[in-house]
Design an enzyme around this catalytic site. Structure first.
Site, PDB file in Angstrom:
ATOM      1  N   TYR A 485     -10.520  40.096  12.496  1.00  0.00           N
ATOM      2  CA  TYR A 485     -11.934  39.923  11.764  1.00  0.00           C
ATOM      3  C   TYR A 485     -11.505  38.695  10.774  1.00  0.00           C
ATOM      4  O   TYR A 485     -11.505  39.003   9.504  1.00  0.00           O
ATOM      5  CB  TYR A 485     -12.374  41.243  11.006  1.00  0.00           C
TER       6      TYR A 485
HETATM    7  C1  LIG Z   1     -19.674  38.871  18.135  1.00  0.00           C
HETATM    8  C2  LIG Z   1     -18.153  39.336  18.031  1.00  0.00           C
HETATM    9  C3  LIG Z   1     -17.831  40.710  18.427  1.00  0.00           C
HETATM   10  C4  LIG Z   1     -16.758  40.978  18.110  1.00  0.00           C
HETATM   11  N1  LIG Z   1     -16.255  42.342  18.384  1.00  0.00           N
HETATM   12  C5  LIG Z   1     -14.993  42.604  18.543  1.00  0.00           C
HETATM   13  C6  LIG Z   1     -14.531  43.887  19.016  1.00  0.00           C
HETATM   14  O1  LIG Z   1     -15.232  44.784  19.282  1.00  0.00           O
HETATM   15  N2  LIG Z   1     -13.451  44.404  18.706  1.00  0.00           N
HETATM   16  C7  LIG Z   1     -12.268  43.598  18.132  1.00  0.00           C
HETATM   17  O2  LIG Z   1     -11.014  43.813  18.027  1.00  0.00           O
HETATM   18  N3  LIG Z   1     -12.859  42.294  17.666  1.00  0.00           N
HETATM   19  C8  LIG Z   1     -14.126  42.040  17.850  1.00  0.00           C
HETATM   20  N4  LIG Z   1     -14.114  40.713  17.285  1.00  0.00           N
HETATM   21  C9  LIG Z   1     -13.270  39.605  16.733  1.00  0.00           C
HETATM   22  C10 LIG Z   1     -12.582  39.124  18.142  1.00  0.00           C
HETATM   23  O3  LIG Z   1     -11.690  40.072  18.600  1.00  0.00           O
HETATM   24  C11 LIG Z   1     -11.779  37.924  17.634  1.00  0.00           C
HETATM   25  O4  LIG Z   1     -12.516  36.985  17.116  1.00  0.00           O
HETATM   26  C12 LIG Z   1     -10.937  37.287  18.787  1.00  0.00           C
HETATM   27  O5  LIG Z   1      -9.848  36.841  18.091  1.00  0.00           O
HETATM   28  C13 LIG Z   1     -11.713  36.400  19.547  1.00  0.00           C
HETATM   29  O6  LIG Z   1     -11.128  35.898  20.526  1.00  0.00           O
HETATM   30  P1  LIG Z   1     -11.652  34.435  21.409  1.00  0.00           P
HETATM   31  O7  LIG Z   1     -10.750  34.134  22.439  1.00  0.00           O
HETATM   32  O8  LIG Z   1     -13.207  34.696  21.840  1.00  0.00           O
HETATM   33  O9  LIG Z   1     -11.713  33.643  20.264  1.00  0.00           O
HETATM   34  P2  LIG Z   1     -11.086  31.995  20.015  1.00  0.00           P
HETATM   35  O10 LIG Z   1     -12.063  31.460  18.813  1.00  0.00           O
HETATM   36  O11 LIG Z   1     -11.204  31.228  21.321  1.00  0.00           O
HETATM   37  O12 LIG Z   1      -9.743  32.322  19.340  1.00  0.00           O
HETATM   38  C14 LIG Z   1      -9.453  33.055  18.262  1.00  0.00           C
HETATM   39  C15 LIG Z   1      -7.965  32.330  17.926  1.00  0.00           C
HETATM   40  O13 LIG Z   1      -7.136  32.573  18.691  1.00  0.00           O
HETATM   41  C16 LIG Z   1      -6.567  31.358  19.258  1.00  0.00           C
HETATM   42  N5  LIG Z   1      -6.277  31.227  20.523  1.00  0.00           N
HETATM   43  C17 LIG Z   1      -7.557  31.534  21.480  1.00  0.00           C
HETATM   44  N6  LIG Z   1      -6.867  31.389  22.667  1.00  0.00           N
HETATM   45  C18 LIG Z   1      -5.534  31.315  22.713  1.00  0.00           C
HETATM   46  C19 LIG Z   1      -4.585  31.467  23.640  1.00  0.00           C
HETATM   47  N7  LIG Z   1      -4.887  31.367  24.887  1.00  0.00           N
HETATM   48  N8  LIG Z   1      -3.283  31.229  23.287  1.00  0.00           N
HETATM   49  C20 LIG Z   1      -2.905  31.255  22.082  1.00  0.00           C
HETATM   50  N9  LIG Z   1      -4.009  31.314  21.120  1.00  0.00           N
HETATM   51  C21 LIG Z   1      -5.266  31.364  21.347  1.00  0.00           C
HETATM   52  C22 LIG Z   1      -7.402  30.342  18.370  1.00  0.00           C
HETATM   53  O14 LIG Z   1      -6.935  29.149  18.339  1.00  0.00           O
HETATM   54  C23 LIG Z   1      -7.916  31.252  17.370  1.00  0.00           C
HETATM   55  O15 LIG Z   1      -6.881  31.146  16.377  1.00  0.00           O
HETATM   56  C24 LIG Z   1     -15.654  40.211  17.713  1.00  0.00           C
HETATM   57  C25 LIG Z   1     -15.921  38.955  17.185  1.00  0.00           C
HETATM   58  C26 LIG Z   1     -17.279  38.484  17.345  1.00  0.00           C
HETATM   59  C27 LIG Z   1     -17.753  37.047  16.896  1.00  0.00           C
END
Ligand SMILES: Cc1cc2nc3c(=O)[nH]c(=O)nc-3n(C[C@H](O)[C@H](O)[C@H](O)COP(=O)(O)OP(=O)(O)OC[C@H]3O[C@@H](n4cnc5c(N)ncnc54)[C@H](O)[C@@H]3O)c2cc1C
Ligand SMILES: *[C@@H]1O[C@H](CO)[C@@H](O)[C@H](O)[C@H]1NC(C)=O
Ligand SMILES: *[C@@H]1O[C@H](CO)[C@@H](O)[C@H](O)[C@H]1NC(C)=O
Ligand SMILES: *[C@@H]1O[C@H](CO)[C@@H](O)[C@H](O)[C@H]1NC(C)=O
Ligand SMILES: *[C@@H]1O[C@H](CO)[C@@H](O)[C@H](O)[C@H]1NC(C)=O
Ligand SMILES: CC(=O)N[C@H]1CO[C@H](CO)[C@@H](O)[C@@H]1O
Length: 545
Positions: A485
């Site tokens: 978060y």
């Molecule tokens: C609508 C919504 C619902 C959510 N629900 C939940 C939930 O139910 N439970 C929960 O725990 N969290 C929840 N979250 C939070 C979510 O887990 C985090 O935002 C998570 O980091 C998102 O991962 P992403 O790959 O989609 O994001 P991205 O924006 O792609 O990545 C997030 C971060 O990780 C880095 N990153 C991405 N991919 C990699 C990789 N392959 N290697 C190294 N670094 C990387 C990015 O640079 C960035 O700093 C929610 C968020 C949103 C917006």
């Protein structure tokens, strides 16, 4: 339970509500410089197949640049004409494309932002203040499930929904304990912890990672054995974007019964919601591990079926077993909740993922879990807290008053019970240190569609005021926070991504605790001494300034 029960079910409000948590966005405009020809040549040079890499490079001069940039951009706050845009987006098809992106960005002095699902709450996967490129893993989304060994290899660009769907295709008695929103990416989610309805039974997503493949700051490719246990420890909760680019994860799948139960009961102030929330604090973290009972509070300008909700508490429960068993347990442990069978449906685990994540719309089907298309376009701000001792009735009343603020769109507060498996795991086991000492977590969210700085300030002020109001009631020194978060209000590196160890400790201790933060800094210094992978909340090296 029958379909008709599902259609008239009280779950519908829950589904609609959680959709707000799952809404996404698309809008960007452009003004850029052309990336240097040398840079593009460099990419071809290091890529195993110079011809295929040009098919996955998008500069602002390619007509599909905006679509690619926008496709998994999930927070409208970071999609304005003033938001810095990448010089290039690369959507790798294999590891050599990632290695080329790392080596060439390094030699050309460019930053990398890695994007998997794009849900970073502060937009750190697609915005940077220095010249940067995006490595977007959207094409690296393959998933292979091994039912025999109960494991899976999943690439970072897969979404949670894709993972859940592929598991269910092979077995209805296996599951993976990760988040509720199906469009969230595996890459960021596992990097930062990752919780969902199975956390009291099986812990976090990161707790269930058993191997990983990563490209480091030198473009080298490692698996767990080659990277060593320190780095493997750091990437399971230490946050994305600090240690390298994780290409794929091997995870343990967990067992679930064929029938699970999901119940929702909504309570208003007239129903005695304040007292019930207060009582919940003494009950939820002590329930048996098979049972999850959370609360979602909503208020503000949120209307449902034409009538204003002011505010409402939804108690939602997930049980690894039949409804009757669940009702028997809650009837003895929490009779005041007065949960009854009509509030519940019995279904399969993957169906609950669909219901919680995409809503129980007429005609909704399991394939909806595969969709990456956002249903709503919003701006979002999220904050989090952890609670050790029950907060007083007066504080719940204070929350209620703040939720009533008329002109705030969709404010939501979620209470996630801990205990169970979360208390059985040591604080040092992974970088995620929030374990047995906490009885629950609070997530504060506000999402708004109104554009412009006034609307943004209004909503930011609201959530910041609420956060400061809560200070006396929640954990202190440090005031613990959940990395996924992400909240830059609690502290950040400077705009160059640089900081001192002391400065970073301010927010680092909140996410990881002091001991884990120190270990993360130690690992970072060892594996990325020149601090190539950095952003506003990346782990610093001991010598970063
Ligand atoms: C609508 C919504 C619902 C959510 N629900 C939940 C939930 O139910 N439970 C929960 O725990 N969290 C929840 N979250 C939070 C979510 O887990 C985090 O935002 C998570 O980091 C998102 O991962 P992403 O790959 O989609 O994001 P991205 O924006 O792609 O990545 C997030 C971060 O990780 C880095 N990153 C991405 N991919 C990699 C990789 N392959 N290697 C190294 N670094 C990387 C990015 O640079 C960035 O700093 C929610 C968020 C949103 C917006
Ligand atoms: C992002 O997409 C929207 C439409 O969905 C479009 O209006 C906007 O211009 C796009 N962004 C950029 C950078 O063009
Ligand atoms: C983007 O444009 C460049 C230069 O015209 C071209 O080489 C490349 O293939 C284009 N990218 C895609 C994905 O079409
Ligand atoms: C709950 O307990 C009450 C009192 O013991 C009993 O009358 C009722 O039938 C029980 N309900 C369920 C669903 O078990
Ligand atoms: C809130 O709702 C009222 C009507 O109930 C409406 O007039 C007002 O514009 C809404 N405010 C926002 C911020 O949406
Ligand atoms: C606002 C809302 O969803 N209200 C519902 C709460 O639950 C009762 C039944 O338990 C419904 O009648 C309300 O419509």
């Amino acid at each position: 339970m029958s379909n008709s029960a599902m259609n008239s079910s009280p779950l519908l409000p829950l589904s609609l509500t959680l959709l707000v948590l799952c809404s996404c966005s698309s809008w960007v405009s452009s003004n850029f410089a052309k990336p240097h020809e040398n840079f593009l040549q460099c990419l071809s040079h290091y890529s195993q197949d110079a011809s295929s890499i040009s098919n996955v490079l998008y500069t602002p001069f390619n007509s599909s640049y905006s679509d690619v940039l926008n496709f998994t951009l999930r927070n409208l706050r970071f999609s304005t004409p003033h938001t810095p845009k990448p010089l290039l987006i690369i959507t790798p098809l294999h590891v050599s494309h990632i290695q080329a992106a790392v080596l060439c960005s390094k030699s050309h002095g460019l930053q990398i932002r890695t994007r998997s699902g794009g849900h970073d709450i502060e937009g750190l996967s697609y915005v940077a203040s220095l010249p940067f490129i995006i490595v977007d893993l959207i094409n690296l989304n393959s998933i292979s499930i091994d039912v025999e060994s109960k494991t899976a290899w999943v690439q970072s660009g897969a979404t949670l929904g894709e993972l859940y769907y592929r598991i269910a295709e092979k077995s209805r008695s296996l599951a993976f304990p990760a988040g509720i929103c199906p469009t969230v990416g595996v890459g960021g989610h596992l990097s930062g912890g990752g919780y969902g309805l199975l956390l009291r039974k099986y812990g976090l997503a990161a707790d269930n990672v058993i191997d990983a493949q990563l490209v480091d700051a030198n473009g080298k490719f490692f698996d767990r054995k080659l990277m060593g246990e320190d780095l493997f420890w750091a990437i399971r909760g230490g946050g994305g974007g600090s240690f390298g680019i994780v290409v794929a994860w091997k995870v343990n799948l967990v067992s679930v019964p064929a029938t699970v139960t999901l119940c929702v009961v909504n309570k208003t102030v007239e129903d005695g919601a304040t007292k019930l929330i207060h009582q919940w604090q003494y009950v939820a973290h002590k329930l048996e591990n098979n049972l999850f009972l959370g609360i979602l509070l909503e208020g503000g300008n949120f209307t449902r079926q034409g009538s204003k909700i002011n505010p409402l508490a939804l108690f939602f429960s997930f049980y690894l077993g039949k409804a009757d068993e669940l009702l028997t347990i809650l009837n003895t442990t929490f009779p005041e909740l007065d949960l009854s069978k009509k509030d519940c449906i019995e279904t399969s685990w993957v169906e609950t993922a669909l219901i919680m994540g995409t809503g129980l719309q007429p005609g909704s089907k399991l394939e909806d879990l595969l969709s990456k298309t956002p249903l709503m376009t919003v701006s979002t701000k999220v904050k989090s807290d952890y609670v050790k001792e029950p907060i007083p009735m007066a504080a719940i009343e204070g929350i209620r008053q703040r939720l009533r603020s008329g002109d705030i769109e969709t404010p939501q507060i979620i209470f996630i019970p801990y205990g169970g498996k979360m208390s059985e795991i040591s604080e040092l086991e992974t970088p995620f240190s929030h374990r047995g000492e906490y009885s629950y977590k609070i997530g504060y969210t506000t999402s708004w569609v109104e554009r412009g700085i006034d609307a943004e300030n209004k909503h930011l002020n609201w959530i910041r005021e609420l956060y400061s109001y809560m200070a006396p009631f929640v954990s202190k020194s440090p005031r613990a926070a959940y990395l996924n978060y992400r909240d830059l209000d609690i502290g950040s590196n400077n705009k160059y991504g640089r900081t001192s160890y002391e400065q970073a400790g301010i927010w680092g201790y909140k996410y990881f605790g002091k001991e884990n933060f120190d270990r993360l800094v130690h690992v970072k210094t060892k594996v990325d001494p020149y601090d190539f992978f950095r952003h506003e909340q990346s782990i610093p090296t001991f010598s970063s300034k």
